[in-house]
Motif scaffolding. Structure first.
Motif, PDB file in Angstrom:
ATOM      1  N   LEU A   1       0.829  -1.199   0.000  1.00 10.70           N
ATOM      2  CA  LEU A   1       0.000   0.000   0.000  1.00 10.70           C
ATOM      3  C   LEU A   1       0.866   1.252   0.000  1.00 10.70           C
ATOM      4  N   ALA A   2       1.905   1.267   0.832  1.00 14.29           N
ATOM      5  CA  ALA A   2       2.798   2.431   0.884  1.00 14.29           C
ATOM      6  C   ALA A   2       3.480   2.642  -0.461  1.00 14.29           C
ATOM      7  N   MET A   3       3.917   1.562  -1.101  1.00 17.91           N
ATOM      8  CA  MET A   3       4.560   1.684  -2.414  1.00 17.91           C
ATOM      9  C   MET A   3       3.585   2.236  -3.452  1.00 17.91           C
ATOM     10  N   GLU A   4       2.349   1.746  -3.434  1.00 14.06           N
ATOM     11  CA  GLU A   4       1.332   2.229  -4.369  1.00 14.06           C
ATOM     12  C   GLU A   4       1.037   3.703  -4.128  1.00 14.06           C
ATOM     13  N   MET A   5       0.888   4.075  -2.871  1.00 14.55           N
ATOM     14  CA  MET A   5       0.588   5.467  -2.559  1.00 14.55           C
ATOM     15  C   MET A   5       1.752   6.385  -2.932  1.00 14.55           C
TER      16      MET A   5
END
Length: 82
Positions: A37-41
Motif C-alpha cells: 500500500l505504501a509503495m502504491e501510494m
C-alpha cells in the motif's frame, strides 16, 4: 485510514466498495500488504515519506557477472513493466 477517504483507495472506480472491504483486504495481507500500500501510494503521489536519512550512509558498487538464464528472466520481467 478511514479518515483518508479522499485518497481514493476505496469507493467508486476502485476494487473496494467501501473502507470495510479495503481494510479486510489489507488486514489479510499483514505487514506485506501495508508495504505494498505504501509503495502504491508513493507511486501515485499520495504519500511522501521523509523518515529516512542518507546521512552517514556508505555505498559500495559490486559487479556481479550474470549468466544467460538470469539475463533472460530479468529481460522478461522488465518487459512486463513496459
Amino acid at each position: 485510514l478511514i479518515y483518508a477517504d479522499r485518497l481514493g483507495l476505496w469507493g467508486r472506480g476502485t476494487p473496494f466498495d467501501d473502507f470495510l472491504a479495503f481494510n479486510k483486504f489489507i488486514e489479510k495481507r499483514g505487514i506485506g500488504g501495508l508495504e505494498m500500500l505504501a509503495m502504491e501510494m508513493k507511486s501515485t503521489g499520495c504519500y511522501v515519506s521523509r523518515g529516512l536519512s542518507w546521512n552517514g550512509a556508505e555505498f559500495e558498487t559490486i559487479v556481479v557477472p550474470l549468466d544467460g538464464t538470469f539475463t533472460a528472466v530479468y529481460d522478461q520481467a522488465v518487459g512486463v513493466l513496459k
